[in-house]
Scaffold this motif. Structure first.
Motif, mmCIF file in Angstrom:
data_model
loop_
_atom_site.group_PDB
_atom_site.id
_atom_site.type_symbol
_atom_site.label_atom_id
_atom_site.label_comp_id
_atom_site.label_asym_id
_atom_site.label_seq_id
_atom_site.Cartn_x
_atom_site.Cartn_y
_atom_site.Cartn_z
ATOM 1 N N ALA A 20 7.605 -6.068 1.575
ATOM 2 C CA ALA A 20 6.209 -6.050 0.814
ATOM 3 C C ALA A 20 5.215 -6.201 1.705
ATOM 4 N N LEU A 21 5.259 -7.016 2.475
ATOM 5 C CA LEU A 21 4.194 -7.242 3.406
ATOM 6 C C LEU A 21 3.721 -6.209 4.227
ATOM 7 N N MET A 22 5.040 -5.294 4.619
ATOM 8 C CA MET A 22 4.832 -4.306 5.265
ATOM 9 C C MET A 22 4.239 -3.152 4.607
ATOM 10 N N MET A 23 4.071 -3.101 3.393
ATOM 11 C CA MET A 23 3.486 -2.189 2.556
ATOM 12 C C MET A 23 1.955 -1.704 2.914
ATOM 13 N N PHE A 24 1.347 -3.037 3.184
ATOM 14 C CA PHE A 24 -0.090 -2.752 3.472
ATOM 15 C C PHE A 24 -0.455 -2.172 5.013
ATOM 16 N N MET A 44 0.932 -1.166 0.103
ATOM 17 C CA MET A 44 0.007 -0.084 -0.169
ATOM 18 C C MET A 44 0.761 1.208 0.060
ATOM 19 N N TYR A 45 0.526 2.178 -0.760
ATOM 20 C CA TYR A 45 1.546 3.178 -1.239
ATOM 21 C C TYR A 45 1.165 4.601 0.172
ATOM 22 N N ALA A 46 -0.072 4.195 0.664
ATOM 23 C CA ALA A 46 -0.226 5.048 1.693
ATOM 24 C C ALA A 46 -0.396 4.358 3.096
ATOM 25 N N GLN A 47 0.459 4.447 3.833
ATOM 26 C CA GLN A 47 0.435 3.767 4.968
ATOM 27 C C GLN A 47 0.123 4.840 6.558
ATOM 28 N N MET A 48 -0.699 4.136 7.272
ATOM 29 C CA MET A 48 -1.111 4.832 8.378
ATOM 30 C C MET A 48 -1.506 6.160 8.567
ATOM 31 N N VAL A 49 -2.364 6.516 7.425
ATOM 32 C CA VAL A 49 -2.746 8.013 7.217
ATOM 33 C C VAL A 49 -3.981 8.314 8.245
ATOM 34 N N LYS A 50 -3.672 9.149 8.998
ATOM 35 C CA LYS A 50 -4.470 9.704 10.054
ATOM 36 C C LYS A 50 -5.616 10.414 9.540
ATOM 37 N N SER A 51 -7.121 10.060 10.017
ATOM 38 C CA SER A 51 -8.058 10.635 9.748
ATOM 39 C C SER A 51 -8.273 11.768 11.146
ATOM 40 N N THR A 52 -9.519 11.646 11.603
ATOM 41 C CA THR A 52 -9.861 12.375 12.780
ATOM 42 C C THR A 52 -9.119 11.892 14.188
ATOM 43 N N GLY A 53 -8.768 10.555 13.997
ATOM 44 C CA GLY A 53 -8.409 9.785 15.469
ATOM 45 C C GLY A 53 -9.423 9.812 16.442
ATOM 46 N N LYS A 54 -10.907 10.134 16.028
ATOM 47 C CA LYS A 54 -11.998 9.883 17.006
ATOM 48 C C LYS A 54 -12.906 8.846 16.663
ATOM 49 N N GLY A 55 -12.528 7.908 15.515
ATOM 50 C CA GLY A 55 -13.443 6.766 15.242
ATOM 51 C C GLY A 55 -14.535 7.586 14.286
ATOM 52 N N VAL A 56 -15.339 6.919 13.894
ATOM 53 C CA VAL A 56 -16.456 7.079 13.011
ATOM 54 C C VAL A 56 -17.267 8.119 13.597
ATOM 55 N N GLN A 57 -17.554 9.221 13.132
ATOM 56 C CA GLN A 57 -18.440 10.183 13.643
ATOM 57 C C GLN A 57 -19.900 9.723 13.749
ATOM 58 N N SER A 58 -20.697 9.881 14.791
ATOM 59 C CA SER A 58 -22.093 9.213 14.726
ATOM 60 C C SER A 58 -22.989 10.219 13.971
ATOM 61 N N ARG A 59 -24.061 9.872 13.506
ATOM 62 C CA ARG A 59 -24.749 10.897 12.724
ATOM 63 C C ARG A 59 -25.437 11.971 13.734
ATOM 64 N N MET A 83 5.465 15.243 5.527
ATOM 65 C CA MET A 83 4.611 13.971 4.866
ATOM 66 C C MET A 83 5.368 12.833 4.538
ATOM 67 N N LYS A 84 4.715 11.738 4.492
ATOM 68 C CA LYS A 84 5.642 10.366 4.390
ATOM 69 C C LYS A 84 5.526 9.819 2.896
ATOM 70 N N TYR A 85 6.134 8.883 2.610
ATOM 71 C CA TYR A 85 5.993 8.043 1.472
ATOM 72 C C TYR A 85 6.032 6.502 2.058
ATOM 73 N N SER A 86 5.924 5.756 0.999
ATOM 74 C CA SER A 86 5.802 4.322 1.434
ATOM 75 C C SER A 86 7.118 3.759 1.868
ATOM 76 N N SER A 87 7.019 3.106 3.055
ATOM 77 C CA SER A 87 8.221 2.409 3.744
ATOM 78 C C SER A 87 9.282 1.839 2.757
ATOM 79 N N ILE A 88 8.358 1.057 1.664
ATOM 80 C CA ILE A 88 9.345 -0.004 0.937
ATOM 81 C C ILE A 88 10.223 0.696 -0.032
ATOM 82 N N PHE A 89 10.089 1.978 -0.193
ATOM 83 C CA PHE A 89 11.380 2.443 -1.069
ATOM 84 C C PHE A 89 12.675 3.084 -0.308
ATOM 85 N N ASN A 90 12.453 2.566 1.134
ATOM 86 C CA ASN A 90 13.738 2.782 1.751
ATOM 87 C C ASN A 90 14.538 1.598 1.931
#
Lengths: 331, 96
Positions: A211-215, A1-16, A121-128
């Motif tokens: 490669a397994l870490m990419m996900f 996966m090219y985007a790893q550990m992307v942070k969103s709100t950090g609060k879980g799914v917002q309830s309706r 900003m990060k990039y995928s771990s694999i290219f290191n």
């Protein structure tokens, strides 16, 4: 996966109940499978998370040129050189598609580049990881592009229109990448000399776990992933994709006569999946936080390319402005 | 942060085959129009995707506002009589 550990709100799914009427209408559109376009209403957190995700994805494409660029001048034949050159050029193109998609969210190209260079900003771990032999070109195409495809195919259905469209283009082009890598592996592992077979096995040994870490680490409990999945900017969990990758890759390794470097690897008849060992996640966290074997080299190469190209960018712009003035004066 | 030295953004339209119209394929940065065409050729036609390229600076495009979607497009929804299937023609008349 090219985007790893992307942070969103950090609060879980917002309830309706916590959503504003606009946010409710927005979530309804996503639930109906509608695409969100740049000028449409979107919650600020959705916009910010997408910039992080698409930006990281774009940076991975750009930095991802470096491990393979390393072998262009040393490809064993003119044909292999042309193949590799075309692949690396595609990666540049993919980076550009993705930067443009990110820019529709209100971030500028220069800001994105600057955030990569200043490590915000990060990039995928694999290219290191280094590419030590020609067999690594085979392993990278086969495994790294293979893993990337696993992740990118579902993203063609992501909720953000420009991102989904970029992914459609990328997926169309990416399958050549994996096939050219596997073709190198066939040549070396099945038809090659004893030394070439050893090189192919060595490349697989070194690239299997990265490669397994990419996900990314398991995200079944991740609050970030849960929100991203509700927004449909993430479609599958990391574990689902990793399992799919292992299931598809093991028979391909068997065909090559190569051994996956995992003593615990075995087929489970009940689940219909392979069982396999997790990669060393402490290594992953080291690499993603800047301490992998090639992090410093990759970033300094990118910074140097950017700095060395500055005069070209400025000269082109100065020329364009001058010609524009001249043509205005002539009118 | 200012980015006055960033190349402007261009939208790229490609005619895929003779006889088809140009279609929006994406965008890119370039110093001027000629440069944009060259970049578009490299970025968007690496696999024979085009026979002609248009570029237009993104800031020159005027787009309809998403919030006008209702007033702009809803009136067309209830005019089924604009479609041929609205009109029943007896079978005996044959193909029409």
């Amino acid at each position: 996966m090219y985007a790893q550990m992307v942070k969103s709100t950090g609060k879980g799914v917002q309830s309706r109940d916590d959503m504003s009427p606009e946010d409710k209408a927005f979530q309804d559109r996503i639930d109906r499978g509608e695409k969100i376009e740049p000028k449409d209403y979107m919650p600020e957190a959705y916009r910010k998370t997408l910039i992080r995700q698409i930006g990281q994805h774009a940076h991975s494409e750009i930095v991802g040129q470096l491990p393979e660029g390393n072998w262009i001048t040393r490809a064993p034949t003119l044909e292999r050189k042309a193949n590799l050159l075309a692949k690396v050029q595609d990666e540049a193109g993919h980076g550009l598609y993705l930067y443009c998609a990110a820019e529709t969210l209100g971030v500028s190209r220069d800001e994105l580049v600057e955030m990569l260079h200043s490590e915000r900003m990060k990039y995928s771990s694999i290219f290191n990881y280094p590419t030590l032999t020609w067999a690594d070109m085979g392993a990278v195409g086969w495994l790294v592009d293979g893993a990337a495809i696993m992740n990118q195919v579902p993203l063609q259905r992501t909720s953000y229109g420009p991102y989904a469209r970029a992914m459609v283009r990328i997926c169309k082009e990416e399958s050549f990448h994996q096939r050219q890598g596997y073709h190198i592996m066939i040549k070396m592992a099945k038809e090659g000399t004893a030394d070439q077979k050893r090189m192919a096995q060595d490349a697989l040994n070194r690239f299997w776990y990265p490669a397994l870490m990419m996900f990314g680490p398991s995200d079944k409990d991740s609050v970030h992933s849960a929100q991203s999945m509700a927004w449909k900017i993430k479609i599958n969990t990391n574990d689902e994709l990793r399992q799919k990758f292992v299931d598809e890759t093991v028979p391909q390794a068997e065909f090559l006569g190569l051994t996956i470097p995992d003593e615990n690897l075995r087929w489970n008849d009940e689940t219909g999946h392979y069982e396999f060992s997790e990669p060393d996640w402490s290594e992953f966290f080291e690499v993603i936080s800047g301490n992998g074997p090639c992090n410093a080299e990759r970033l300094s190469t990118r910074r140097k390319a950017w700095d060395d190209g500055a005069w070209v960018r400025e000269a082109m712009l100065a020329h364009a402005r001058k010609s524009q003035k001249r043509s205005q004066a002539a009118e | 942060m200012t980015h006055e030295n960033e190349w402007p953004l261009w939208e790229v339209f490609i005619r895929g085959q003779h006889g088809m119209s140009h279609r929006h394929v994406g965008s890119l940065h370039a110093a001027d129009a000629e440069h944009a065409i060259r970049n578009a050729r490299d970025v968007y036609t690496r696999r024979n995707e085009g026979v002609s390229i248009w570029v237009v600076e993104a800031k020159e495009i005027t787009a309809s506002n998403p919030s006008d979607k209702g007033p702009l497009f809803d009136p067309a929804r209830d005019k089924v009589y604009r479609h041929p299937t609205f009109y029943d023609i007896p079978k005996e008349v044959g193909k029409m």
